[in-house]
Enzyme design. Structure first.
Site, PDB file in Angstrom:
ATOM      1  N   ARG A 143       0.833  -1.190   0.000  1.00 38.13           N
ATOM      2  CA  ARG A 143       0.000   0.000   0.000  1.00 38.13           C
ATOM      3  C   ARG A 143       0.874   1.248   0.000  1.00 38.13           C
ATOM      4  NH1 ARG A 143      -2.727  -3.718   3.379  1.00 38.13           N
ATOM      5  NH2 ARG A 143      -4.913  -4.047   2.774  1.00 38.13           N
ATOM      6  N   LYS A 195      -2.211  -1.846   7.553  1.00 38.12           N
ATOM      7  CA  LYS A 195      -3.641  -1.582   7.660  1.00 38.12           C
ATOM      8  C   LYS A 195      -4.332  -2.581   8.581  1.00 38.12           C
ATOM      9  CE  LYS A 195      -7.789  -0.788   4.900  1.00 38.12           C
ATOM     10  NZ  LYS A 195      -8.373  -0.715   3.544  1.00 38.12           N
ATOM     11  N   HIS A 227      -3.384   2.666  -5.731  1.00 41.03           N
ATOM     12  CA  HIS A 227      -3.975   1.511  -5.061  1.00 41.03           C
ATOM     13  C   HIS A 227      -4.398   0.439  -6.071  1.00 41.03           C
ATOM     14  CE1 HIS A 227      -5.861  -0.376  -1.530  1.00 41.03           C
ATOM     15  NE2 HIS A 227      -6.792  -0.793  -2.380  1.00 41.03           N
ATOM     16  N   ARG A 248      -2.600  -3.042  -6.698  1.00 39.55           N
ATOM     17  CA  ARG A 248      -2.855  -4.225  -5.873  1.00 39.55           C
ATOM     18  C   ARG A 248      -3.908  -5.120  -6.523  1.00 39.55           C
ATOM     19  NH1 ARG A 248      -1.624  -4.576  -0.604  1.00 39.55           N
ATOM     20  NH2 ARG A 248      -3.741  -5.084   0.076  1.00 39.55           N
ATOM     21  N   HIS A 262      -4.266  -9.256   3.372  1.00 36.63           N
ATOM     22  CA  HIS A 262      -5.690  -9.166   3.659  1.00 36.63           C
ATOM     23  C   HIS A 262      -6.023  -9.981   4.908  1.00 36.63           C
ATOM     24  CE1 HIS A 262      -7.006  -8.006  -0.694  1.00 36.63           C
ATOM     25  NE2 HIS A 262      -6.569  -6.981   0.015  1.00 36.63           N
ATOM     26  N   TYR A 296      -2.404 -21.995   8.073  1.00 38.79           N
ATOM     27  CA  TYR A 296      -1.673 -22.356   6.864  1.00 38.79           C
ATOM     28  C   TYR A 296      -0.691 -21.259   6.484  1.00 38.79           C
ATOM     29  CZ  TYR A 296      -0.778 -23.493   1.965  1.00 38.79           C
ATOM     30  OH  TYR A 296      -0.167 -23.769   0.771  1.00 38.79           O
TER      31      TYR A 296
END
Length: 416
Positions: A255, A282, A342, A345, A369, A379
């Site tokens: 970002r 974030k 942005h 992404r 995310h 995982y």
């Protein structure tokens, strides 16, 4: 480094006769009109919209004063605040008002301040906290701030929203939601009864047009992944800090805030990773980014500036990192690409699914995310780093595909 715009001087200003905008740098211009009048303009882009803010006539505002005013406006833009709207709000607050006795009972402003003191401390993003206060102080307090919150009805809420609903719909929509939450809390605490007058569904939607009718919702314009190799070729032909920062952003799928705040101590040269600290991520947690050979090359290119950068990998001015608008200005003004930073992404995410067949959990981990599934989180912790390292190198190889970007872009690059 790229050639900087020559700043104006008093002598240059006296010599200017041509009509138009004459740049001083960083968005400040001297505007000369056909009639000969001269005034200062600060040009900025916020939420994809470019606006010109008047800073006063040359006869009243000196070059030094204009630069100070532009610096103050630039600081607001960096925080996501429109300096034109902020100036209007300040003028409204300075207007003399007739003193009225304080009403009995909790006022809307008191309720709002109490709500923000409690709820906003949980927000990690300082910009969001400032946007809450700015919208309430600018648009709500002058109209209903001194009203007893028990007496606020639908007509009062509409008096707040209607003047801005079609002019700045995104801000107005967010303000409506904030009013609804403040009024709801007041009801829970026993300060008011009855239906919430700021509710949208089945209520205000009958009095105000939907946002989609006022202005279509615009998603971040993204450059298709097929065009990214061409963009990267053009960026590699440049030697300025912003171009290096944008290359690093594309290669790491990071970002903007993470890039412009990146520090040298966050780079682990042994493991070849960039560790973004929780306070700048974030999601509010540390994010480890595997660095491709190409990303490491960008860092090597920035090393000569390390001694004077005060720790920033991509230094800006006055000992700070690049500004929030630096990369967007590079893309839209200098490179003439009508996309947002942005959007890269989403371009990376599309490439993961369409071209590289990257598993969803790996692609989502690369983008930092937040996921809800506990199995998927486990995982990621166990295997994602090395899998992501492979993906980021394949992505870097794709971005380095040899292309010949358009001659018009080469000419723009050569021009600075």
């Amino acid at each position: 480094m790229a050639r900087q715009i020559d700043q104006l001087t008093e002598a240059k200003i006296r010599a200017i006769t041509s009509v138009g905008f004459h740049p001083d740098g960083r968005g400040l211009y001297l505007q000369v009109r056909p009639g000969g009048s001269r005034s200062w303009i600060y040009r900025f882009t916020l939420a994809g919209r470019t606006r010109d803010m008047g800073l006063g006539p040359l006869t009243e505002v000196s070059l030094v004063a204009a630069r100070k005013r532009a610096t103050a406006a630039r600081a607001l833009v960096a925080e996501g605040i429109d300096p034109i709207e902020a100036a209007r709000a300040e003028r409204a607050r300075m207007m003399p008002v007739q003193a009225t006795p304080k009403p009995a009972g909790l006022t809307f402003q008191e309720a709002a301040e109490a709500y923000m003191a409690d709820k906003l401390k949980r927000l990690r993003n300082e910009v969001h906290r400032k946007q809450w206060r700015y919208s309430l102080e600018t648009f709500a307090y002058p109209i209903i701030g001194n009203m007893p919150i028990a007496e606020i009805g639908t007509a009062d809420v509409l008096n707040v929203l209607r003047p801005i609903w079609e002019r700045i719909p995104e801000t107005a929509g967010r303000l409506r939601g904030r009013l609804e939450r403040i009024l709801a809390r007041a009801a829970v605490e026993g300060h008011r009864t009855g239906a919430n007058p700021a509710t949208w569904r089945g209520h205000l939607q009958e009095a105000l047009p939907a946002r989609s009718e006022v202005r279509p919702v615009e998603h971040h314009p993204a450059l298709h992944y097929n065009e990214i190799p061409s963009l990267m070729a053009e960026l590699r032909s440049r030697s300025d800090v912003s171009s290096a920062a944008l290359r690093f952003l594309v290669l790491t799928a990071a970002r903007t805030g993470e890039i412009i705040g990146a520090r040298w101590h966050e780079i682990d040269w042994n493991d070849k990773v960039w560790i973004v600290p929780a306070e700048r991520a974030k999601a509010g947690r540390e994010h480890v980014v595997p660095l491709s050979i190409d990303a490491l090359q960008v860092l090597e290119e920035m090393k000569p500036l390390r001694d004077t950068s005060r720790g920033f990998i991509f230094p800006g001015t006055k000992g700070r990192g690049l500004s929030q608008m630096a990369l967007l200005a590079l893309l839209q003004r200098r490179m003439k690409r009508p996309v947002t930073v942005h959007g890269f992404r989403s371009g990376f995410r599309d490439w993961c699914g369409d071209v590289a067949a990257v598993p969803r959990e790996i692609a989502e981990a690369a983008l930092a995310h937040v996921v809800r599934d506990q199995t998927e989180r486990a995982y990621r912790r166990s295997t994602a780093i090395e899998r992501r390292r492979e993906v980021m190198q394949i992505w870097a190889d794709y971005c380095a595909t040899v292309v010949d970007f358009p001659s018009s872009a080469r000419r723009a690059t050569a021009a600075g």
